[in-house]
Scaffold this motif. Structure first.
Motif, mmCIF file in Angstrom:
data_model
loop_
_atom_site.group_PDB
_atom_site.id
_atom_site.type_symbol
_atom_site.label_atom_id
_atom_site.label_comp_id
_atom_site.label_asym_id
_atom_site.label_seq_id
_atom_site.Cartn_x
_atom_site.Cartn_y
_atom_site.Cartn_z
ATOM 1 N N SER A 203 0.828 -1.210 0.000
ATOM 2 C CA SER A 203 0.000 0.000 0.000
ATOM 3 C C SER A 203 0.858 1.253 0.000
ATOM 4 N N LEU A 204 1.975 1.214 0.712
ATOM 5 C CA LEU A 204 2.874 2.368 0.743
ATOM 6 C C LEU A 204 3.561 2.554 -0.609
ATOM 7 N N ALA A 205 3.935 1.457 -1.239
ATOM 8 C CA ALA A 205 4.640 1.549 -2.519
ATOM 9 C C ALA A 205 3.773 2.173 -3.600
ATOM 10 N N GLY A 206 2.453 1.990 -3.511
ATOM 11 C CA GLY A 206 1.580 2.583 -4.500
ATOM 12 C C GLY A 206 1.574 4.096 -4.473
ATOM 13 N N ASP A 207 1.842 4.695 -3.303
ATOM 14 C CA ASP A 207 1.829 6.156 -3.163
ATOM 15 C C ASP A 207 3.225 6.759 -3.059
ATOM 16 N N CYS A 208 4.200 5.966 -2.680
ATOM 17 C CA CYS A 208 5.566 6.474 -2.485
ATOM 18 C C CYS A 208 6.533 5.638 -3.327
ATOM 19 N N SER A 209 6.364 5.688 -4.602
ATOM 20 C CA SER A 209 7.178 4.871 -5.507
ATOM 21 C C SER A 209 8.618 5.366 -5.610
ATOM 22 N N ASP A 210 8.887 6.597 -5.138
ATOM 23 C CA ASP A 210 10.238 7.154 -5.221
ATOM 24 C C ASP A 210 11.108 6.790 -4.019
ATOM 25 N N LEU A 211 10.608 5.970 -3.111
ATOM 26 C CA LEU A 211 11.369 5.596 -1.917
ATOM 27 C C LEU A 211 12.707 4.973 -2.308
ATOM 28 N N GLN A 212 13.797 5.455 -1.686
ATOM 29 C CA GLN A 212 15.135 4.995 -2.048
ATOM 30 C C GLN A 212 15.817 4.217 -0.935
ATOM 31 N N GLU A 213 15.478 4.502 0.327
ATOM 32 C CA GLU A 213 16.107 3.811 1.458
ATOM 33 C C GLU A 213 15.025 3.255 2.370
ATOM 34 N N LEU A 214 15.169 1.999 2.760
ATOM 35 C CA LEU A 214 14.154 1.327 3.559
ATOM 36 C C LEU A 214 14.826 0.491 4.641
ATOM 37 N N GLU A 215 14.327 0.620 5.872
ATOM 38 C CA GLU A 215 14.793 -0.182 7.002
ATOM 39 C C GLU A 215 13.609 -0.943 7.580
ATOM 40 N N LEU A 216 13.698 -2.272 7.590
ATOM 41 C CA LEU A 216 12.630 -3.128 8.075
ATOM 42 C C LEU A 216 13.123 -3.890 9.299
ATOM 43 N N GLN A 217 12.598 -3.548 10.464
ATOM 44 C CA GLN A 217 12.946 -4.240 11.689
ATOM 45 C C GLN A 217 11.883 -5.289 12.012
#
Length: 478
Positions: A203-217
């Motif tokens: 759902s986030l990727a559909g609105d924020c496709s320009d995301l370049q850095e991601l941290e998943l804890q």
């Protein structure tokens, strides 16, 4: 008659006016001065103001002349202020408060309700870097005990000191917050979140496709199915299990999903992750532009080091906080090497496993920069394996207390391209044990930082001798 009795005390007297204005002037000096500067700019743009005298331009205006300035120009003016005054000018008026919110690009959120209510995005609409990791922890009621672990800080119950498991928000609640964040329309480029699910990321990727850095804890294999939707992702940090805080599993399945979905990755960090040769190999084969890999507190199966030779573009390899390297790396003749590797960094690792260390040094044989810091078990025999390096130009040793002077000398004399060296807080390396060959090597170095212990006098005695400074002209040109 005293001086005080001679002076006029009427309200119209200069002294009286000075007393009345004294308390307000020093309290409002900064805000008033800045307001005057803005007013002067507004007056300069107004045709009527050009006929006024210079003295009247800096009078405190009865009307807010900043209203005539467009937001774009006012934002440029506010950007000239130091960060320490950001809170001050945001209190001037509502418009300035909104402008200050538009200038904020980085935010670490601690209150999840602040995100769910939509106030985070409405107050700061231009956020590019958002850290939700602390807000994903549900603190116990009436807790005054704060526990910090690296980038995470959370409250624990003081009545139960034996159970310090983190009380995380439910995954459904985290996904809901990600949907609110995505629909806010902010220019999100970097995000850190804990305990999300695949649906939340999609759902986030559909609105924020320009995301370049991601941290998943608290990441797992299923969660990694959602990161393929971020087509512009360049940096990824995965945290699986953190001892004493939470437990999750990232295996070869997740690493393979990662490899197939994030082929444009440039930086990758795996912390507390599982896996083996197959998962690491998949990343090396699919992520062709990957340049930096960091492995922290790994739980990988034996033989994973051999897969590093499949990283053709890898330039920097960091291994930290690992109790083992690789207890069974396989036959040395089957180990390849990383052709583009330039830097190897080992920090807070146990290096007593000679088989794993030999395999690691063999794969990294073409490295140019070696940094070893706070690693225990690095004795003379272990460090002798570093003779496998063929092109080392810079060596840094810090708090390697077991390594001796002879062990250091036996290795670095084999490095023909060594140019710079740093030895700090290695108590078994002594000035008195420096041989003539080692001293001759010091004289050829372009840069030398030598403080192995508190009793070392070599650094001060090098002054004026030229040791460690020859070739400095060439060193400065680079």
């Amino acid at each position: 008659m005293s001086f005080r009795e001679k002076m006029p005390t009427s309200p119209k007297s200069p002294l009286r006016r000075r007393r009345l204005s004294w308390s307000g002037s020093w309290l409002n000096h900064q805000t008033t001065s800045f307001k005057q500067v803005i007013s002067a700019v507004a007056q300069a743009q107004s045709p009527r103001s050009r006929s006024k005298s210079l003295s009247s331009d800096f009078d405190f205006p009865d009307v807010d002349r900043t209203l005539s300035l467009p937001d774009s120009l006012l934002l440029k003016i506010l950007a000239k202020l130091p960060e320490s005054q950001n809170d001050d000018f945001s209190l001037v008026c509502k418009r300035w408060l909104d402008l200050q919110g538009r200038r904020v690009r980085t935010m670490k959120v601690f209150d999840w309700d602040f995100l769910l209510s939509g106030k985070l995005i409405s107050r700061f609409p231009k956020l590019a870097n958002v850290d939700l990791s602390n807000a994903c922890v549900n603190p116990p009621r009436k807790s005054g005990v704060l526990l910090s672990h690296k980038s995470i800080s959370f409250h624990i119950s003081s009545s139960d000191s034996t159970n310090w498991q983190v009380n995380l928000l439910q995954s459904e609640m985290v996904d809901r917050g990600l949907r609110v964040l995505g629909r806010g329309g902010c220019d999100l480029l970097k995000l850190a979140v804990t305990n999300a699910t695949e649906l939340g990321l999609l759902s986030l990727a559909g609105d924020c496709s320009d995301l370049q850095e991601l941290e998943l804890q608290k990441c797992n294999d299923n969660l990694l199915r959602g990161i393929a939707a971020f087509e512009n992702l360049r940096a990824l940090r995965l945290v699986g299990t953190v001892d004493g805080l939470y437990s999750s599993s990232v295996s070869d399945i997740g690493l393979t999903i990662l490899a197939q979905g994030c082929k444009r990755l440039v930086k990758l960090e795996l912390s507390g992750c599982e896996g083996s040769f197959d998962g690491v190999k998949a990343i090396g084969q699919c992520c062709e532009v990957l340049e930096e890999v960091s492995i922290c507190d790994h739980r990988m199966d034996d033989g994973w080091i051999a897969a590093l030779s499949y990283f053709e573009s890898l330039k920097t390899l960091r291994i930290s906080s690992c109790g083992k390297i690789d207890t069974s790396p396989g036959p040395e003749k089957l180990l390849g090497s990383c052709p583009a590797l330039e830097s190897l960094q080992l920090k807070r690792c146990r290096l007593s496993d000679k088989e794993g260390l030999r395999a690691l040094f063999k794969v990294c044989d073409g490295v140019k920069k070696v940094i070893i810091q706070d690693c225990w078990g690095l004795d003379d025999d272990s460090f002798s394996l570093a003779k496998a390096f063929r092109r080392v130009r810079f060596l840094s040793l810090e708090r390697c207390s077991v390594l001796t002077t002879s062990g250091l000398e036996s290795v670095i004399l084999h490095w023909e391209e060594l140019e710079s060296m740093r030895v700090v807080s290695c108590k078994n390396i002594k000035d008195s044990e420096i041989s003539a060959a080692l001293s001759s090597l010091f004289s050829l170095l372009k840069e030398l930082q030598w403080r192995p212990d508190t009793r070392s006098h070599l650094s001060s005695s090098l002054e004026g001798t030229g040791i460690g400074k020859r070739g400095s002209k060439f060193f400065k040109r680079r």
